[in-house]
Design an enzyme around this catalytic site. Structure first.
Site, PDB file in Angstrom:
ATOM      1  N   HIS A   1       0.808  -1.219   0.000  1.00  0.00           N
ATOM      2  CA  HIS A   1       0.000   0.000   0.000  1.00  0.00           C
ATOM      3  C   HIS A   1       0.845   1.274   0.000  1.00  0.00           C
ATOM      4  CE1 HIS A   1      -3.614  -2.273   0.387  1.00  0.00           C
ATOM      5  NE2 HIS A   1      -3.315  -2.768   1.566  1.00  0.00           N
TER       6      HIS A   1
ATOM      7  N   GLU B   1      -5.353 -11.944   7.779  1.00  0.00           N
ATOM      8  CA  GLU B   1      -6.197 -10.747   7.728  1.00  0.00           C
ATOM      9  C   GLU B   1      -7.539 -11.003   7.061  1.00  0.00           C
ATOM     10  OE1 GLU B   1      -4.161  -7.633   5.605  1.00  0.00           O
ATOM     11  OE2 GLU B   1      -3.285  -8.970   4.143  1.00  0.00           O
TER      12      GLU B   1
ATOM     13  N   ASP C   1      -8.215  -4.986   6.888  1.00  0.00           N
ATOM     14  CA  ASP C   1      -8.720  -6.075   6.042  1.00  0.00           C
ATOM     15  C   ASP C   1      -9.427  -7.136   6.873  1.00  0.00           C
ATOM     16  OD1 ASP C   1      -8.019  -5.130   3.518  1.00  0.00           O
ATOM     17  OD2 ASP C   1      -5.944  -5.732   3.802  1.00  0.00           O
TER      18      ASP C   1
END
Lengths: 252, 252, 252, 252, 252, 252
Positions: C45, C147, C173
């Site tokens: 990310h 996650e 997540d």
């Protein structure tokens, strides 16, 4: 490598020059396939610095275009760096006095004609490695810009500085200096008279005259008038204009 | 930020798309001022990678164009990265089966509609920071490419995958798949029949159809035919063509 | 170089981890002086790719922080590249099955424990050049992310894959997977129960558990709860929050 | 441009290959002047990514060396990208099965021999623009790496996959796979027997065999043994070794 | 685009300025969302050069912050380049005489007020393209730094140079010049008297006074004292301080 | 960090210096492991600019080499920038007069010994942050280049400028200035007499003398002659020479 710009001038031919403002070797590769005789990386007003100029030189090297640079200023450090990187011509803005022109020549020529420091890190690639020094003073084109009233007042003295191969006129700054708006492809009679005077005085001394232009049509006209280095806009200007026209057509 | 591409589609309007192959934020700024509705960074065939795509997004962001990406491949890692970087549309090459289309949708949508991982590092800038999540699944355009015979064989099944906003046709690869040479702006009847079939099937499902084109004139024609996302060449192609024409004029 | 993260875990100590989203070696140098035990370049990310990760590693190398990477996806090519570049830990997103965990371990370990290809171009710098191979399988920390609900359903099987050193929980997540909004520093009882279960099962197997957090205060609390790798936000998040607070104070 | 590597193989000659780990167009220019027949950008273990590979290609293009890439993994996206960027050969690590070899061939060949997508953004520069497609399937060298026991078990089947031009042996990984330490310039009889078997089987099928080596002396020996693509270390290895020797001499 | 800094000064308001040392467009995007009125790329002491300044400008352009640059030195080439790139204010170090101040003004203004060369490659984007020239001399803020005893000796003469919009005090260099240690947020009475004298003399001439500061609290105080351009540390300083504090809290 | 070059000089020892022309942090890491005492980034003739110099410094920082720069020109802006970036020595070309030498010293020293501006953005990392200022004037090595007849005419006056730690001879430019061809490792008696004179005069003043060399053998000889800073070629020269030799061996 032969400097095809100086070769053309020696034969009385004009060269059509491209102008690189986009800091990308790939964009330079594209421009190098468009048919220009030379490509000038614009480190003054373009979005360019030294390493992007090197990248552009790398992009254009396999192609038959002469690599040149417009330096940001008449400063010995950057003039030496772009020559070492392989520039075969240096266009330098705002040369208004013979002293400034002399400084530019000195920065571009090895002793005894100048004070350039030896270390042609990439430029040596163009010729046989060992022979770059032997021909560099003859091969590199030194091209001060004539773009102010002060420069016009000193025109003959600037042109008389030994070692100048060409001069290059910047129409926007020239106009500003005479109280006009910045513009390319000018038609004001007072400006055209200046062009004629520069062409005439330079011609007497066997010095080529270049001009920055906004359109190919005006380039054609100016070559007819006697200019020997005629630039068409720049890469980003050509792209913007063509993309706008394409969108307009698509949406019409 | 509203996705103007999806807004246009909702209103039945076509968008004219630009295509970025030059890895330069400045070149993207230039293209962003040319009037395109959207600009797509081509990470498949363009000279682009993830960080150059981010730079292009930064260059286009102040301008009213929708940022999109053609990813190099249907791989969840890169799809997630470009969405996090702010892409509002993802064009993905070589989607030949409904399973591949499903994977693409999953990569582009947050649960429960997909499996996208949360972390919109730059994308959060477009909307109010806190609201990106609320609208992303609705705002992002998922656009698989239909460009092989296999994809045409599976056309209805691909179009039936929930979450597809548009499909995009690559004429060169489509032609290759049918034994033709690669080319844009095709006129072969068998290809035009394929276009009609895609427009027809997609139309039934309210899915927009895009097409890659070589010229603005063909774009205009294809918009008339019903395409809703029509790309004009790419930045380097437009530049090369326009620079060649300018040099030809100057030297004529 | 000793992997101080694994050393700390062997001694039962927790490490405080920094997270790099800014693609700049200089920013990494700054973060490397802030007191973190390890710094993780976030290639999923963050605004990072392979070469920016290398630059960040170069920036942090003189400082006593352990270099790690969160890879964008469980793909052998990129896992190998970041290890060769010097990563001493690999955090991998979206490991939902023991098969995926096994693939990750294989990518991180030389034969016979895995299938990593040999060529530690920068990693060899950390230890004595010739000895990197001898200790790499022991030194590199393999850290799959837990996650999703699917990962929790497979928790024991994932943890049983030989070669896993730690697991890392992504709260956003994880929440999405359970129908909640993305958020860090969560307090929902159902989420805290998940944390406890992971801590408990991992603890049985001598596997460390890491957690991504939004604030230093929550980090402190979670270390108290038993987490052994606790990340504080990321560089750009810390910068934005602190700059906003400073402007607010200045304008108050 | 003719692929001089394939030309040499057709004539039964060996090529000496350089290996680029330094992500710099200038370093590539230097290597391109050293006399290598081909230069391979190592995107697997080198400090290279896609855009640095493009830069290296730009640096080597004016010089008579064939540009190749070792891709990081057998992934269609990156294989297509480096071919579009101008690679005339693709070396791909860890091809252990005929299925993997088939996938690599498909990624490198346009239909009907493969599934490569059309868009040779820089590769078109090498030949006449319009003719790249006509010759690409013939010009591009597809070179899977044989570097594991599993690959040796499948050797004949891999070599029988249509479209393979050469195979490349990685001695370190091969050794690891057989329980040995990673090393180049190996002399273990069991390894030399493997080399002979590969040379023999490949020779039957008119497929060239390449080898990664640590020293020029070993390269010479291996060419004598029948290898047709022999790499000497890499740029950074050559630099380190030579610089170390120079310092030692200076300080002696 | 209106220069909000000059607009604020015209209305008697102070602006809070951010300072960019990290050479990253993404870091600039982050700082641009923190509430600063202006952001200054520090090309003197920051890890910045021309192209990183362009990237930072691209990052901040969508946000309502005025882009400024501290140039490395009073050199016409770089002053022209940053203005062409879009800087709306130029802070120049070490202006100690009215002649130096005059040179700076000339570099920043088009004729007849100065000698700036025309070519606003990116700056043209901020206003309507054709109108940049008409307003640039009015819009650009010229801000010499007063940071030596010599400058204080020449204070009135410097301030009397036509075309100066503001002056900026560098407390570290000012202190050094007076025999003190370098420091920000100074409290020495002799320094505060200097601040008062500058504020007083500049105030008489309607010239704004800026100050570099280390903390938001001191900024607030100095705005109260009459400073109209108050900088808070820089991006890397804010990041380091905040990260250190976070780690300390986490480990407490 | 102690400046090991000045430490060696204080103890009468010579240092062997490496020279970086390749703009790559990774190449710098390689050179930093070769045994050099110091590494100088060549911003004059190398393919380097400010940000590539910073990257090279980051690459060499974990290794026990003293970072130095040859600046492109005696310009206060760039001298300050490289010192702030962490250079512990500044080699400056073309110092021909005591006035030029004085300007160089001023640019390198904080008041009262000079006029360097305070802001050691990266240099602060080398020592304890707060103590950089206390020792910088003592730690930084100021090294003008003596490389023209004019400089030799002014030798004593240049050496008498307070604050000079060493001088550095460029054999190519020196030769050019005396009407010879550019070359390293010179043996002309007139040049060797110049070397002796410089060694003698500098020795009287406790100033070290450096020399640029082409080969390790000549370095060894010159250290014997009394030179205290002896450079071996540069990275790209070493690489080219070694690669050429390797190819020749392989093909022999």
């Amino acid at each position: 490598m032969v400097n095809k710009v100086k070769e053309a001038w020696a034969q009385g031919r004009a060269v059509v020059n491209g102008w690189l403002a986009i800091p990308s070797a790939y964009a330079a590769e594209v421009m190098a396939q468009a048919g220009f005789d030379s490509l000038t990386v614009d480190m003054q007003h373009g979005v360019q610095d030294y390493l992007s100029a090197v990248a552009c030189f790398q992009g254009m090297q396999p192609h038959p275009v002469t690599p040149m640079v417009r330096v940001p200023w008449n400063e010995p450090g950057i003039v030496g760096k772009v020559l070492d990187a392989g520039a075969m011509g240096v266009i330098c803005p705002m040369i208004n006095t013979p002293e400034q022109a002399q400084q530019l020549v000195w920065s571009c020529r090895y002793p005894p004609e100048g004070t350039r420091s030896f270390g042609p890190i990439r430029a040596g690639i163009y010729g046989e490695a060992g022979t770059y020094f032997d021909t560099a003073n003859k091969d590199v084109a030194v091209i001060p810009m004539i773009e102010t009233k002060e420069a016009m007042d000193n025109l003959e003295a600037i042109l008389d500085v030994p070692g100048i191969d060409g001069v290059y006129i910047g129409p926007s700054d020239l106009g500003l200096s005479y109280g006009l708006k910045p513009a390319l492809d000018r038609e004001e009679p007072e400006i055209l008279r200046i062009y004629e005077r520069v062409l005439n005085e330079a011609g007497k001394r066997n010095i080529a005259v270049g001009l920055h232009n906004g359109s190919a049509a005006y380039v054609k006209k100016m070559i007819g008038m006697g200019f020997k280095l005629a630039t068409i806009s720049n890469d980003s200007g050509i792209l913007l204009q063509a993309a706008r026209a394409a969108v307009a057509t698509a949406k019409s």
